[in-house]
Design an enzyme around this catalytic site. Sequence first.
Site, short mmCIF file in Angstrom:
data_model
loop_
_atom_site.label_atom_id
_atom_site.label_comp_id
_atom_site.label_asym_id
_atom_site.label_seq_id
_atom_site.Cartn_x
_atom_site.Cartn_y
_atom_site.Cartn_z
N THR A 217 39.11 2.79 -72.97
CA THR A 217 38.29 3.93 -72.54
C THR A 217 38.24 5.09 -73.54
O THR A 217 39.23 5.40 -74.20
CB THR A 217 38.82 4.55 -71.21
OG1 THR A 217 39.07 3.50 -70.28
CG2 THR A 217 37.85 5.54 -70.60
N ARG A 245 35.57 -6.15 -61.24
CA ARG A 245 36.47 -5.00 -61.02
C ARG A 245 35.88 -3.76 -61.71
O ARG A 245 35.45 -3.81 -62.85
CB ARG A 245 37.85 -5.31 -61.60
CG ARG A 245 38.86 -4.15 -61.52
CD ARG A 245 38.89 -3.33 -62.78
NE ARG A 245 39.98 -2.36 -62.81
CZ ARG A 245 40.10 -1.40 -63.71
NH1 ARG A 245 39.21 -1.26 -64.66
NH2 ARG A 245 41.11 -0.56 -63.68
N VAL A 246 35.88 -2.65 -60.97
CA VAL A 246 35.45 -1.38 -61.55
C VAL A 246 36.62 -0.41 -61.45
O VAL A 246 37.25 -0.30 -60.40
CB VAL A 246 34.23 -0.81 -60.78
CG1 VAL A 246 33.87 0.58 -61.28
CG2 VAL A 246 33.03 -1.75 -60.94
N ASP A 248 38.21 3.61 -62.79
CA ASP A 248 37.85 5.00 -62.52
C ASP A 248 36.69 5.50 -63.38
O ASP A 248 35.97 6.42 -62.98
CB ASP A 248 39.08 5.90 -62.73
CG ASP A 248 39.70 5.76 -64.12
OD1 ASP A 248 39.47 4.73 -64.78
OD2 ASP A 248 40.43 6.68 -64.53
N THR A 268 41.77 8.60 -69.07
CA THR A 268 41.97 7.23 -69.54
C THR A 268 43.30 6.76 -68.93
O THR A 268 44.07 7.58 -68.43
CB THR A 268 42.07 7.16 -71.08
OG1 THR A 268 43.17 7.98 -71.51
CG2 THR A 268 40.81 7.64 -71.77
N GLY A 269 43.52 5.46 -68.98
CA GLY A 269 44.76 4.93 -68.40
C GLY A 269 44.46 4.15 -67.13
O GLY A 269 43.32 3.75 -66.90
N GLY A 271 43.18 3.09 -64.10
CA GLY A 271 42.11 3.62 -63.27
C GLY A 271 42.43 3.62 -61.79
O GLY A 271 42.06 4.54 -61.06
#
Length: 368
Positions: A217, A245-246, A248, A268-269, A271
């Site tokens: 991200t 899969r979605v 954040d 980032t990281g 989600g």
Amino acid sequence: MKRRDFIRSTAGATLAATAARQLRAQTPNILPNKSIKPVVISSANGNKFKNGGDMTCVQKAWTMITQGADVLDSLIAGVNLVELDPLDDSVGYGGLPNADGVVQLDSCCMHGPKKRAGGVACIEGVRTPSLVAQKVMEMTDHHLIVGQGAQDFARSMGFKIEEDLNTEHSRKLWLEWKRRIDPEHYLDPDKRSGEARRVQEEMIADGLLDPRRVYGTINCNGVNAKGEVCGVTTTSGLSWKIPGRVGDSPILGAGLYVDGDSGAAGSTGRGEANLYGLCSYLVVENLRHGMTPKDAGLDACKRIKKNTIEKRLLNSRGEPNFNVNFYVLNAKGEYAGVALYANTFAVCTEDGPKTVASEPLLQGKPED
Ligand code: GLY
């Protein structure tokens, strides 16, 4: 104080306060804005990748902003460099694919002054999902278009649709992952996620994956001299994710939130940890209530820590075994990078582009 003197001094203070209010009301609202110095902040990859050119994302965006371009146009031109650069395997073209080897991308953007937003999720075949997100914002009444619909929309907007966004590098790593994971576990989500974590840790230990890039991200936020704030986030999401899969990144309030009057925050990281608390929204609300960018962001980190109670998500110290980072900017141009654990972020000001340390909530590393 005698009663007469008290009344006189109270009346004097009231008159002075009224006069100050009237003066403030007459003063044009340009003085505070004049002191705003344009700033662009992003995740650290925003000051690393140049896609063969001579500028990084934050540098490009800052330069365009100071030349008078729209803030969101500038930020998107910046993240396009990272989306198009095959060397960043966490964003756009060459992003690490899902469990089926397909690159699925997510992005959203928000325009503070226009109070508009747009996003796409699970889009395949377009290298620059941030530009498709911007088209959703500009050309539709919607905020989020996903999957095949997002690709069809992009095609109708004139975007080139490619069969496959893998690079040799991303495909090679996917094949390695596939080789290591037991496909029999695929149908049992619990076993599969445990197995996927084991393989991921193994690949990190073997030096094949950068632990900071597993969730990949780029988030990039900016403000111009007029105090206009915008933001954009774009990603290939979690590597080897279950198809569809979605995280954040494309979700307004999670991977990005902008309030034109208060500021912007993006992440980032991991989600899933951020989605649970819609933490970018929380950060911007904190800014709206007068918190500094650093305190506003650390408050969201504390919320994530508090909500992380499942054993599989805790390290030996009982703290989250993953990182989440926030990039926070207020409408005055004050900014901070914060994270659960030590990391870096990128910033560009009149002093040029820099990569600097984020403010961590917790000591040590996530996996210890
Ligand atoms: N933060 C990116 C993701 O979880 O997809």
